[in-house]
Design a protein around this motif. Structure first.
Motif, PDB file in Angstrom:
ATOM      1  N   GLY A 140       0.805  -1.212   0.000  1.00 29.12           N
ATOM      2  CA  GLY A 140       0.000   0.000   0.000  1.00 29.12           C
ATOM      3  C   GLY A 140       0.839   1.263   0.000  1.00 29.12           C
ATOM      4  O   GLY A 140       0.835   2.020   0.977  1.00 29.12           O
ATOM      5  N   ILE A 141       1.549   1.526  -1.099  1.00 32.96           N
ATOM      6  CA  ILE A 141       2.386   2.724  -1.216  1.00 32.96           C
ATOM      7  C   ILE A 141       2.041   3.426  -2.528  1.00 32.96           C
ATOM      8  O   ILE A 141       1.989   2.798  -3.586  1.00 32.96           O
ATOM      9  N   ALA A 142       1.818   4.710  -2.444  1.00 34.53           N
ATOM     10  CA  ALA A 142       1.475   5.509  -3.622  1.00 34.53           C
ATOM     11  C   ALA A 142       2.519   6.597  -3.834  1.00 34.53           C
ATOM     12  O   ALA A 142       3.155   7.080  -2.893  1.00 34.53           O
ATOM     13  N   TYR A 143       2.670   6.968  -5.097  1.00 33.74           N
ATOM     14  CA  TYR A 143       3.522   8.093  -5.496  1.00 33.74           C
ATOM     15  C   TYR A 143       2.595   9.247  -5.865  1.00 33.74           C
ATOM     16  O   TYR A 143       1.686   9.089  -6.682  1.00 33.74           O
ATOM     17  N   ILE A 144       2.785  10.408  -5.245  1.00 34.57           N
ATOM     18  CA  ILE A 144       1.921  11.566  -5.495  1.00 34.57           C
ATOM     19  C   ILE A 144       2.798  12.788  -5.737  1.00 34.57           C
ATOM     20  O   ILE A 144       3.628  13.147  -4.894  1.00 34.57           O
ATOM     21  N   GLU A 145       2.614  13.444  -6.891  1.00 36.64           N
ATOM     22  CA  GLU A 145       3.394  14.644  -7.172  1.00 36.64           C
ATOM     23  C   GLU A 145       2.764  15.874  -6.510  1.00 36.64           C
ATOM     24  O   GLU A 145       1.574  15.908  -6.219  1.00 36.64           O
ATOM     25  N   ALA A 146       3.586  16.898  -6.324  1.00 29.80           N
ATOM     26  CA  ALA A 146       3.260  17.991  -5.417  1.00 29.80           C
ATOM     27  C   ALA A 146       2.235  18.974  -5.957  1.00 29.80           C
ATOM     28  O   ALA A 146       1.692  19.782  -5.206  1.00 29.80           O
ATOM     29  N   GLY A 147       1.938  18.942  -7.252  1.00 22.02           N
ATOM     30  CA  GLY A 147       0.993  19.902  -7.807  1.00 22.02           C
ATOM     31  C   GLY A 147      -0.454  19.456  -7.758  1.00 22.02           C
ATOM     32  O   GLY A 147      -1.343  20.189  -8.188  1.00 22.02           O
ATOM     33  N   LEU A 148      -0.696  18.279  -7.217  1.00 26.01           N
ATOM     34  CA  LEU A 148      -2.045  17.720  -7.227  1.00 26.01           C
ATOM     35  C   LEU A 148      -2.882  18.211  -6.053  1.00 26.01           C
ATOM     36  O   LEU A 148      -2.366  18.549  -4.990  1.00 26.01           O
ATOM     37  N   GLN A 149      -4.204  18.214  -6.270  1.00 22.29           N
ATOM     38  CA  GLN A 149      -5.158  18.517  -5.215  1.00 22.29           C
ATOM     39  C   GLN A 149      -5.981  17.268  -4.932  1.00 22.29           C
ATOM     40  O   GLN A 149      -6.094  16.374  -5.773  1.00 22.29           O
ATOM     41  N   TRP A 150      -6.568  17.221  -3.740  1.00 21.95           N
ATOM     42  CA  TRP A 150      -7.166  15.962  -3.283  1.00 21.95           C
ATOM     43  C   TRP A 150      -8.348  15.511  -4.138  1.00 21.95           C
ATOM     44  O   TRP A 150      -8.608  14.311  -4.257  1.00 21.95           O
ATOM     45  N   ASN A 151      -9.080  16.417  -4.752  1.00 17.26           N
ATOM     46  CA  ASN A 151     -10.211  15.996  -5.577  1.00 17.26           C
ATOM     47  C   ASN A 151      -9.772  15.182  -6.784  1.00 17.26           C
ATOM     48  O   ASN A 151     -10.547  14.410  -7.346  1.00 17.26           O
ATOM     49  N   THR A 152      -8.510  15.343  -7.196  1.00 22.39           N
ATOM     50  CA  THR A 152      -7.949  14.544  -8.293  1.00 22.39           C
ATOM     51  C   THR A 152      -7.335  13.253  -7.777  1.00 22.39           C
ATOM     52  O   THR A 152      -7.400  12.203  -8.432  1.00 22.39           O
ATOM     53  N   ILE A 153      -6.750  13.308  -6.608  1.00 18.05           N
ATOM     54  CA  ILE A 153      -6.010  12.160  -6.070  1.00 18.05           C
ATOM     55  C   ILE A 153      -6.938  11.026  -5.664  1.00 18.05           C
ATOM     56  O   ILE A 153      -6.657   9.848  -5.941  1.00 18.05           O
ATOM     57  N   TYR A 154      -8.051  11.334  -5.004  1.00 18.31           N
ATOM     58  CA  TYR A 154      -8.946  10.279  -4.518  1.00 18.31           C
ATOM     59  C   TYR A 154      -9.362   9.308  -5.627  1.00 18.31           C
ATOM     60  O   TYR A 154      -9.172   8.083  -5.485  1.00 18.31           O
ATOM     61  N   PRO A 155      -9.916   9.770  -6.732  1.00 15.20           N
ATOM     62  CA  PRO A 155     -10.325   8.804  -7.773  1.00 15.20           C
ATOM     63  C   PRO A 155      -9.141   8.135  -8.458  1.00 15.20           C
ATOM     64  O   PRO A 155      -9.250   6.977  -8.891  1.00 15.20           O
ATOM     65  N   ALA A 156      -8.013   8.834  -8.555  1.00 19.63           N
ATOM     66  CA  ALA A 156      -6.860   8.269  -9.256  1.00 19.63           C
ATOM     67  C   ALA A 156      -6.257   7.085  -8.518  1.00 19.63           C
ATOM     68  O   ALA A 156      -5.681   6.182  -9.143  1.00 19.63           O
ATOM     69  N   LEU A 157      -6.367   7.064  -7.181  1.00 16.46           N
ATOM     70  CA  LEU A 157      -5.745   5.989  -6.391  1.00 16.46           C
ATOM     71  C   LEU A 157      -6.707   4.848  -6.076  1.00 16.46           C
ATOM     72  O   LEU A 157      -6.295   3.839  -5.489  1.00 16.46           O
ATOM     73  N   ALA A 158      -7.981   4.973  -6.415  1.00 11.42           N
ATOM     74  CA  ALA A 158      -8.934   3.898  -6.137  1.00 11.42           C
ATOM     75  C   ALA A 158      -8.463   2.593  -6.776  1.00 11.42           C
ATOM     76  O   ALA A 158      -7.902   2.608  -7.875  1.00 11.42           O
TER      77      ALA A 158
END
Length: 642
Positions: A140-158
């Motif tokens: 359970g490890i994700a890579y997330i870049e710094a320009g993202l906002q949470w409304n984009t991250i939630y669906p992308a990591l499902a």
């Protein structure tokens, strides 16, 4: 002209001339020379550098998007915006800004409550750092870049879920670096507790991977030590959790009903499991324009068990907004609507942390009194329910000092017009003064530039350790803002300078009247810097006159004077003024010199020296105000002519 007034003007003019001869003001020099070679940086970038004076409509639109922030009280138009495409672009920008001593800030979501992601010179907009994926499904490890906002991250990591915020447009960077409360924090800890590795560009331009084995002291500091202090975060590797069906529910009551509901809530929260969280909100429902108090429940477990736990609230005559079995990402898709955002209106934000059991009756009664009588119906009070796993994690393990809190309060005064600032500021400051004794510290992600003792309130005993790490990795203090680690900013001292009499003036104060005149001069300064029309209106006599600049423009009558101030303020993005001489008082006259720096809506930075003098009546209202400055020079700057 009276002899006293003549002497005062002559002494002020002489002082002004001497200052100009003896001092080459570097700020004024920059406005003439503008010798920052941005073409050098442009040549090294894969991404874009956009000027505030950009004529291309598409680029101008992108510039305006880049400088948009949530709190409209802090709009600034930087000279340039850089939109990096890769890490090398970030490195080149940092090295360039350091070389030429250019003011710098990085921006992701733009939710700094006092606009620290903007500055008048160079802003690094991280929007193109927008990749995220789960890189290890077993652990359970994700890579997330710094320009993202949470409304984009939630669906992308499902179907995995991060420990993330409920505000849809909050950026991952500021949220994580400041600790990061989530509706899953009672189950898993803070957002920053999940980070395994940070990718960071340091003040010297080095790109480093920061983890428990590599740069461990910096790894400690980045987890809760606040955004913008140590480097530019470009990405994180963070723990994420397998999504599962959970219990979600929301119940709303009238403000009056909240008194009994919260009395029970205080006791209920002392015995519930850490899988249960219940956030609260006092607000006006936008679509029906009714005041409501709502509790939103999330039980990170079995739906039936969660329902059993909230059964007492279901029988308290509230309105059930929803009660649903769904995954956390599904819940966030509909719940996270931005209701609590300022949305570019004017805002004032304050915070406080409340320990377990301190949500008592007196505290609730005070909240009820002030939210019921708020001057703007847009204003609200929000509290996050934390504790649980956050408190279980050893305090020394990260830089987040305030782990003992059970509730985090956010007070938001939100209003539509600048002229409403004084009324709303008075409301929230008085409100805060009545409840602050219930607090044990404040939350750095709701940063407040009016907070006394902010270093200890945000960082407690960890501040000196953070300062040592700051000096190690950023010895020149390149990453800085008003309340950054290493700043000497103190609101108590600033207020004293602005409103009260400083020591340099005490020798010249011969009477209580002189003292009051100096106080009123400082209030005038406060009114100009804060563009506070009601305050300025209170200082002028009905039949007063203004000469700005002297010999060029004469305005008579209080109404016309105040209208002129309002029109002038409407042309500005921001203005700062620094008094550069002693305030001389002679009977009912006062004078001094100052430096003015203003950024107008054309994108021009205007800087000049001024002599001000005042005449007061026996009631100490201003009957005449004059300003002496180089009008031609100011007009040229205001039209961006160098």
């Amino acid at each position: 002209m009276s002899r006293l007034r003549y002497q005062l003007i002559i002494s002020a003019v002489v002082l002004f001339i001497v200052e100009c001869i003896l001092l080459l003001d570097p700020i004024t020099a920059i406005s003439h020379v503008s010798n920052i070679p941005y073409h050098e940086l442009t040549a090294k970038l894969k991404g874009q550098l956009i000027s505030s004076t950009e004529s291309n409509s598409q680029l101008a639109h992108l510039y305006n998007e880049s400088i948009y922030i949530d709190n409209g009280s802090y709009q600034i138009r930087p000279r340039v915006v850089v939109l990096p495409l890769d890490v090398r672009d970030v490195q080149e920008t940092v090295k360039f800004a350091s070389k030429y001593q250019v003011q710098f800030s990085a921006k992701c979501g733009g939710h700094s409550a006092v606009g620290y992601s903007l500055n008048p010179e160079l802003v690094l907009d991280m929007r193109y750092f927008n990749k995220t994926q789960v890189i290890d499904t077993v652990n359970g490890i994700a890579y997330i870049e710094a320009g993202l906002q949470w409304n984009t991250i939630y669906p992308a990591l499902a179907p995995f879920v991060p420990v993330a915020g409920t505000c849809p447009h909050v950026g991952v960077s500021g949220f994580t670096l400041g600790g990061g409360y989530s509706m899953l924090s009672r189950s898993y800890g803070l957002g920053s507790d999940q980070v395994i590795e940070f990718d960071v560009v340091l003040a010297n331009g080095d790109y480093v991977h920061v983890n428990n084995n590599s740069y461990p002291d910096l790894y400690w500091a980045l987890r809760g030590g606040g955004g913008g202090n140590f480097g530019v975060m470009t990405a994180i590797k963070t723990r994420v959790y397998q999504s599962k069906p959970i219990m979600t529910s929301q119940i709303c009551w009238t403000f009056e009903q909240s008194l009994n509901v919260l009395q029970f809530y205080n006791h209920w929260t002392q015995s519930i499991p850490k899988e249960m969280t219940a956030y609260g909100l006092f607000f006006q429902v936008p679509n029906i324009l009714q005041d409501q108090f709502c509790l939103t429940f999330v039980y990170n477990g079995d739906f039936a068990e969660g329902t059993r736990l909230i059964e007492p609230f279901l029988s308290m005559n509230g309105i059930l907004s929803f009660h649903k079995k769904q995954t956390f990402p599904e819940f966030m898709k509909t719940f996270s609507s931005g209701t609590t955002d300022i949305k570019n209106r004017y805002g004032i934000v304050k915070s406080g942390l409340v320990n377990l059991g301190n949500f008592n009756g007196d505290f609730v009664a005070t909240i009820y009194k002030y939210v019921k009588n708020r001057p703007s119906k847009h204003s609200m009070v929000i509290f996050s329910h934390v504790g649980g796993r956050v408190r279980e994690i050893p305090l020394e393990s990260t830089a987040f000092y305030r782990r003992n809190a059970e509730f985090t309060f956010e007070f938001k005064a939100i209003f539509d017009r600048k002229e409403e600032h004084t009324t709303n500021s008075k409301w929230i400051e008085e409100f805060y003064s009545k409840v602050k004794y219930n607090f044990d510290g404040a939350y750095v992600n709701y940063i407040d530039d009016k907070l006394p003792n902010w270093k200890s309130e945000y960082y407690g005993d960890f501040y000196n350790r953070l300062l040592e790490i700051k000096r190690k990795y950023d010895p020149s203090n390149f990453f800085n803002f008003k309340q950054s680690i290493g700043s000497n900013y103190d609101i108590a001292k600033e207020s004293s300078k602005l409103i009260h009499i400083d020591n340099s003036n005490k020798q010249s104060v011969k009477s209580t009247r002189d003292e009051e005149i100096i106080k009123r001069v400082h209030l005038f300064q406060k009114g100009q810097v804060e563009r506070d029309i009601p305050l300025l209106d209170s200082l002028f006599a009905i039949d007063s006159q203004v000469n700005i600049p002297i010999g060029s423009n004469n305005v008579k009558g209080k109404k016309q004077i105040i209208d002129n101030f309002a029109s002038f303020f409407d042309t500005l993005v921001n203005i700062t003024e620094d008094i550069t001489s002693k305030i001389e008082v002679n009977n009912l006259y006062a004078g001094f010199s100052k430096n003015i720096s203003q950024f107008n809506k054309k994108g021009c930075h205007v800087k000049y020296r001024v002599i001000n003098w005042f005449q007061f009546d026996e009631n100490l209202l201003i009957t005449e105000f004059s300003a002496l400055f180089n009008l031609t020079h100011v007009i040229e700057q205001a039209n961006c002519k160098k």
